[in-house]
Design a protein around this motif. Structure first.
Motif, mmCIF file in Angstrom:
data_model
loop_
_atom_site.group_PDB
_atom_site.id
_atom_site.type_symbol
_atom_site.label_atom_id
_atom_site.label_comp_id
_atom_site.label_asym_id
_atom_site.label_seq_id
_atom_site.Cartn_x
_atom_site.Cartn_y
_atom_site.Cartn_z
ATOM 1 N N LYS C 94 0.840 -1.195 0.000
ATOM 2 C CA LYS C 94 0.000 0.000 0.000
ATOM 3 C C LYS C 94 0.876 1.245 0.000
ATOM 4 C CE LYS C 94 -4.137 -1.953 1.852
ATOM 5 N NZ LYS C 94 -4.509 -2.480 3.140
ATOM 6 N N GLU C 95 0.352 2.291 -0.597
ATOM 7 C CA GLU C 95 1.126 3.519 -0.597
ATOM 8 C C GLU C 95 0.904 4.308 0.688
ATOM 9 O OE1 GLU C 95 0.737 5.770 -4.145
ATOM 10 O OE2 GLU C 95 1.295 4.037 -5.379
ATOM 11 N N ARG C 96 -0.279 4.195 1.216
ATOM 12 C CA ARG C 96 -0.519 4.757 2.546
ATOM 13 C C ARG C 96 -1.599 3.928 3.231
ATOM 14 N NH1 ARG C 96 -4.338 9.780 1.817
ATOM 15 N NH2 ARG C 96 -4.059 9.678 4.052
ATOM 16 N N TYR C 179 10.314 6.238 4.818
ATOM 17 C CA TYR C 179 9.083 5.445 4.860
ATOM 18 C C TYR C 179 7.998 6.216 5.602
ATOM 19 C CZ TYR C 179 6.007 1.419 5.614
ATOM 20 O OH TYR C 179 4.946 0.551 5.629
ATOM 21 N N ASP C 182 6.750 8.955 3.152
ATOM 22 C CA ASP C 182 6.130 8.531 1.902
ATOM 23 C C ASP C 182 6.639 7.140 1.558
ATOM 24 O OD1 ASP C 182 5.110 8.160 -0.553
ATOM 25 O OD2 ASP C 182 5.914 10.005 -1.431
ATOM 26 N N THR C 184 6.322 5.271 -1.026
ATOM 27 C CA THR C 184 6.947 5.072 -2.342
ATOM 28 C C THR C 184 8.368 5.634 -2.378
ATOM 29 O OG1 THR C 184 5.518 6.909 -2.940
ATOM 30 C CG2 THR C 184 5.038 4.786 -3.946
ATOM 31 N N THR C 186 10.488 5.314 -0.157
ATOM 32 C CA THR C 186 11.409 4.314 0.367
ATOM 33 C C THR C 186 12.058 3.551 -0.772
ATOM 34 O OG1 THR C 186 9.603 3.999 1.906
ATOM 35 C CG2 THR C 186 11.559 2.678 2.261
ATOM 36 N N GLN C 187 11.218 3.228 -1.760
ATOM 37 C CA GLN C 187 11.753 2.466 -2.885
ATOM 38 C C GLN C 187 12.738 3.302 -3.684
ATOM 39 O OE1 GLN C 187 7.751 1.634 -3.624
ATOM 40 N NE2 GLN C 187 8.060 -0.566 -3.897
ATOM 41 N N PRO C 193 10.205 -1.638 1.227
ATOM 42 C CA PRO C 193 9.303 -1.075 2.235
ATOM 43 C C PRO C 193 8.982 -2.048 3.378
ATOM 44 C CG PRO C 193 8.450 -0.666 0.043
ATOM 45 C CD PRO C 193 9.651 -1.536 -0.124
#
Lengths: 311, 424, 294
Positions: C94-96, C179, C182, C184, C186-187, C193
């Motif tokens: 999940k993104e958030r 992380y 946000d 994403t 992290t990637q 993540p």
């Protein structure tokens, strides 16, 4: 999909309540007093269902309204000799007033912030009551209202009946549409013109009212009000567990949850000592993680025929 | 998902669902009703009660239950209860109440109505006892209290509820009496846990000590959830207090005694509720426990004897203190009886003595006997006033002296003299 | 009139108590700030840490400071186990975090707290226990300070400042920070993540359980299965006061709470001091939802 008029759940619940109406005459007191407790927990489950079940706002500190109701009856009966039935009404009224006042502030907080703010309010309430000599302080209030199984029974029966009817009415009617919109996405609901704040406050008020009434009955049946016992967060946790297991937000879930949680824990008293809350806790974990819709929700998902019947 | 055709009509399903609900509700009630009620077999008397084996009173509850079992066993193997020349054994009928008031009404109704218990013992604690009292009253069944000592229970006008232990309000008197006789000019600080029992005991102590001419320079209560009393101890010290009275349940006493060292206060005399009588108090505190005193309802070292009873012109009933302690160790698997065990066992002997004196199981006759009964057992004296409240049973003052818990006051039952000051 | 000495002493004891509260809440703060999940069973893991210290003391003769190290190491494993059984399903991919997932974690950790505290009653009995460790006192003018509490205070500050340095100065720390802002992102910094989130959770549990061990110095008798019922809400209040995810916020929140509770006791009954401390949360949430300091 929707069956016009009143559904099967409605008639089922009505039949159950009618059966419960005559039970005290058919059975001795020792059965009635168990049913009184069952109805008491059912009342609590429906009460928290209004806010947590319907909107998803988790009211961990819900016991605060039970406590207010219990003290309303305890103090009014002890000091003014008020009739306990009036005490229950007073408990309901104070539960409503406090719920509106608390809700006005805390319902602005979303998700976890709301949940935590209710917990600290419940804890603060206990600590304040401990220092109120008018309410017996830490010694509590000991009452002697006598052994009145019929009055207890029909009072709590009446409370549950009201809750069922209101729950059913909300879930069936236009209000329910708005409330379900809040639960799935509050901001979206607001943007399509649902009066989100008013609806939440309305539901929180209802839940406070009925928890207050239930609390008053609790003080009445246990002949006393004691701060730690009355404001025990275990009550919050039990009512929450009941609706989670039964099925959040539904009309049938709370009573199902109360039966499934209360009756075994009562029987366990004589058999498997000390295991009730462990089992309940485990059940809540499993249900929250894997079957978040509870018993009613799962039955509806699994069976097409039940989907239309259970509400 | 494909929408399946449902084979049965909506109506049929409705009936099935309704039927299921009804069966569940009816079945559970019916199950409970068909549980075999056990009529008391000939030659026994059945005593019913609930006891807290889980929840917040589980420790006290377990000790009380062992005391009752010990007393019953002694009674049954020593001739039972004699009524009309016939010997009756006593049987105990009990369940757990999880320390919750909401369980009391169903459990006690069941004890009376379904199990046909002839006599009741109250549950542990004042709150639970208050919930059980209306049921005893309704069915006219005698109920003896062994662990509910809130004075207000006996202000409710109950006719069937009798107290065997000393009321909460008298707990700290014995310490104040000793101070009055020996150090009447000490200034007192009273710090106590904010639960019902401790508050009753502490407030009564404050009133009593003021009436005895003491100056109470500091008083404060704290919620039982709190585990830090350094602010209160500091305040008491700076208020110039000589002696510390108060406490609450076990952990409260331990907490006060331990944190005294943290704030560097050494009172001259310390008397704490409940905790002091537990052996673990000394184990956990070590030298800090030395010379700490506390009130006790009963101790296995207390010197109640049949000679003492005789000198007071009273009957003696039941085992000696030593006999009770020895049998208790057998019954409980090697434990030493605490005062909770003593209270509960004492209650059984009060009941047995009353039935035997009434020479009948009839509640009215036994009630009559109880209200005028005055006798002594290993637990001490028993006599109640017209409300059923205990008036004769005396608290004793105990003190840790070099690792041994000794009964030090009143002098008639004491093993030795109290030592003063603390920390010497 | 309340003596000045009493107020000064309460202030000092309040600050020490505040530091202990801070370290107890710090693990929650880390998890809440990074993974955006509130662990309702936080108090039960404090309880677990406290019992860890108790048993290490009984069977190994460890003092609580030493036990905190052992508890901290155990906490890593407990944290990973917790992440993969309670959070992974909700967070993975999940993104958030959604509001629904937030509710799922809230309710499931609530069940966990019921389960753990009541299982503890069966496992450890309901008796209150304590650790017999008191390294004496040190005189400071007219005050005497308990050395044990002083050591704990220093350790608490040390743990919290280390975590600040760790997040700011190390690669892993930066990934965790990324992380928290946000997922994403992290990637983008080249980290997985799931690895980052589970590590942050494990670290949070490590601090929580170590905090439970340190707490035992302050509460000489208060180790019992239901102790979490007090320290969980205190931790919630501290994290909100300091602002979730702000590492120094734990210290700020803890100190505020400790001082409020102890100093108020010079003027009002203890119960009311706690009531005020709990209710501090409400105005902060209303007017400063990001914590008392921006």
């Amino acid at each position: 999909m929707r069956i016009a008029g009143l559904g099967v759940t409605f008639f089922g619940l009505l039949a159950l309540m009618l059966l419960l109406l005559i039970l005290p005459f058919a059975f001795p007191f020792s059965t009635s007093v168990i049913l009184i407790n069952l109805l008491f927990y059912t009342a609590l489950a429906y009460s928290i269902n209004f806010i947590t079940g319907m909107t998803g706002y988790v009211s961990f500190g819900h016991v605060v309204f039970l406590g207010i109701g219990a003290y309303a009856l305890g103090a009014s009966a002890d000091v003014y000799g008020l009739d306990p039935v009036l005490g229950v009404l007073l408990g309901a009224a104070l539960g409503l007033v406090f719920a509106l006042a608390i809700g006005l502030v805390t319902l602005r907080f979303r998700g976890v912030y709301f949940a935590i703010s209710t917990v600290v309010i419940a804890l603060a309430a206990l600590n304040i009551v401990l220092e109120l000599p008018q309410l017996g302080g830490s010694q509590g209030i000991i009452l002697n209202l006598g052994f009145q199984p019929y009055s207890w029974y029909y009072t709590i029966w009446g409370i549950v009946l009201f809750e069922m009817l209101i729950t059913y009415y909300i879930n069936r009617g236009k209000l329910g549409l708005g409330i379900r919109a809040i639960k799935s996405d509050e901001d979206a609901a607001r943007s399509v013109g649902v009066n989100v704040s008013a609806l939440k406050l309305y539901l929180f008020g209802l839940s406070g009212l009925f928890a207050g009434a239930g609390g008053a009955v609790f003080a009445w049946t246990t002949s006393g009000v004691f701060p730690y016992e009355t404001f025990s967060l275990t009550f919050s946790l039990q009512m929450l567990a009941m609706i989670i297991i039964g099925g959040v937000g539904t009309s049938l879930g709370p009573i199902l949850g109360a039966v499934v949680v209360y009756l075994p824990s009562y029987y366990f008293l004589t058999v498997a000592i000390g295991t009730q809350l462990i089992i309940i806790g485990f059940a809540v974990v499993v249900i929250a993680l894997f079957i978040p819709e509870g018993i009613v929700g799962t039955l509806k998902r699994r069976s097409a025929s039940l989907r239309e019947l259970l509400e | 998902m494909l929408k399946r055709r449902v084979g049965i009509t909506t109506k049929t399903t409705a009936i099935i669902v309704a039927a299921i609900i009804l069966v569940v509700a009816g079945g559970t009630s019916a199950y409970y009703l068909t549980l075999p009620t056990k009529p008391p077999p000939g030659g026994t008397v059945k005593v019913g009660f609930s006891i807290s084996l889980t929840g917040s009173f589980n420790v006290e509850g377990a000790a009380s239950l062992n005391g009752m079992k010990t007393a019953t066993q002694w009674l049954n193997s020593n001739g039972g209860i004699i009524v009309n020349g016939k010997s009756y054994n006593m049987t105990l009928d009990y369940t757990d109440d999880a320390s919750q008031t909401s369980n009391i009404v169903p459990l006690y109704t069941k004890l009376v109505q379904q199990d046909n218990a002839q006599f009741l013992l109250a549950p542990y604690s004042s709150g639970l006892t208050a919930a059980a009292a209306p049921i005893a009253e309704q069915f006219g069944t005698i109920m003896l209290s062994h662990g509910g000592s809130a004075d207000s229970i006996w202000r409710q006008g109950y006719k069937n509820v009798f107290e065997v232990l000393s009321p909460a309000s008298t707990y700290l008197r014995v310490a104040i009496d000793w101070l009055k006789a020996n150090h009447p000019s000490d200034k007192l600080a009273v710090i106590y846990a904010g639960d019902s029992f401790s508050t009753t005991a502490a407030l009564a102590a404050i009133n009593y000590s003021k009436a005895q001419g003491f100056q109470v320079v500091y008083q404060s209560s704290y919620p039982t959830t709190v585990n830090d009393v350094t602010p209160q101890l500091t305040a008491a010290k700076s208020a110039g207090a000589d002696d510390l009275l108060g406490g609450g349940h076990f952990n409260d006493g331990l907490l006060l005694a331990k944190q005294l060292a943290q704030v560097g206060w050494t009172p001259k005399f310390i008397s704490l509720l409940v905790a002091v009588t537990e052996p673990t108090f000394q184990q956990q505190l070590g030298t800090a426990a030395n010379l700490v005193t506390g009130p006790s309802q009963w101790e296995h070292t207390v010197a109640y004897t049949s000679d003492q009873a005789k000198s007071l012109g009273l009957d003696w009933f039941g085992p000696t203190v030593a006999q009770f302690t020895q049998l208790y160790q057998q019954v409980s698997g090697g434990k030493t009886p605490t005062y909770h065990s003593g209270e509960a066992a004492g209650t059984i002997f009060v009941l047995a003595k009353a039935i035997q004196s009434a020479n009948s199981f009839d509640a009215t006759s036994v009630k009559q006997v109880l209200s005028s009964l005055n006798f002594m057992s290993f637990f001490g004296q028993f006599q109640v006033d017209q409300t059923g409240k205990q008036t004769a049973h005396a608290m004793v003052l105990v003190q840790w002296q070099n690792g041994v818990l000794k009964v030090v006051y009143p002098t008639t039952v004491a093993e030795t003299q109290p030592q003063y000051p603390y920390g010497a | 009139m309340v003596a000045l000495a009493v107020i000064l002493s309460d202030l000092l004891f309040g600050m020490m108590l505040g530091c202990v509260f801070a370290v107890v809440a710090h693990g929650l703060n880390l998890i809440w700030g990074v993974v955006k999940v509130v662990n309702i069973a936080h108090g039960e893991f404090i309880m677990l840490g406290a019992y860890g210290a108790y048993f290490l003391n009984v069977f190994g003769g460890f003092n609580p400071l030493l036990s905190a190290v052992v508890d901290g190491a155990l906490g890593i494993f407990v944290g990973y186990a917790f992440y993969f059984s309670f959070l992974h399903r909700e967070l993975r991919g999940k993104e958030r975090i959604t509001l629904r997932s937030e509710m799922v974690t809230l309710v499931s950790t609530f069940g966990l707290s019921l389960f753990m505290s009541n299982l503890a009653v069966v496992a450890f009995t309901g008796d209150f226990v304590g650790i017999n460790w008191s390294p004496g006192t040190v005189a400071l003018g007219f005050l005497e300070l308990p050395l044990g509490a002083l050591y704990v205070t220093i350790l608490a500050v040390l743990i919290i400042s280390t975590s600040v340095v760790f997040l700011d100065r190390t690669y892993i720390g930066n990934a965790i920070k990324a992380y928290s802002q946000d997922i994403t992102a992290t990637q983008l910094v080249g980290a997985n993540p799931t690895k980052v989130a589970s590590l942050a959770t494990a670290l949070g549990f490590s601090i929580t359980m170590a905090g439970g061990a340190l707490l035992t110095v302050w509460i000489p008798t208060g180790i019992n299965p239901y102790m979490g019922a007090l320290y969980a809400p205190i931790s919630f209040v501290i994290v909100v006061l300091g602002g979730p995810g702000k590492m120094l916020g734990s210290l700020l929140g803890g100190l505020t709470l400790g001082v409020v509770i102890d100093v108020l006791q010079a003027f009002v009954p203890v119960s009311l001091a706690y009531a005020v401390a709990f209710l501090l949360l409400i105005p902060v949430l209303l007017f400063r939802p990001e914590g008392i300091v921006k």
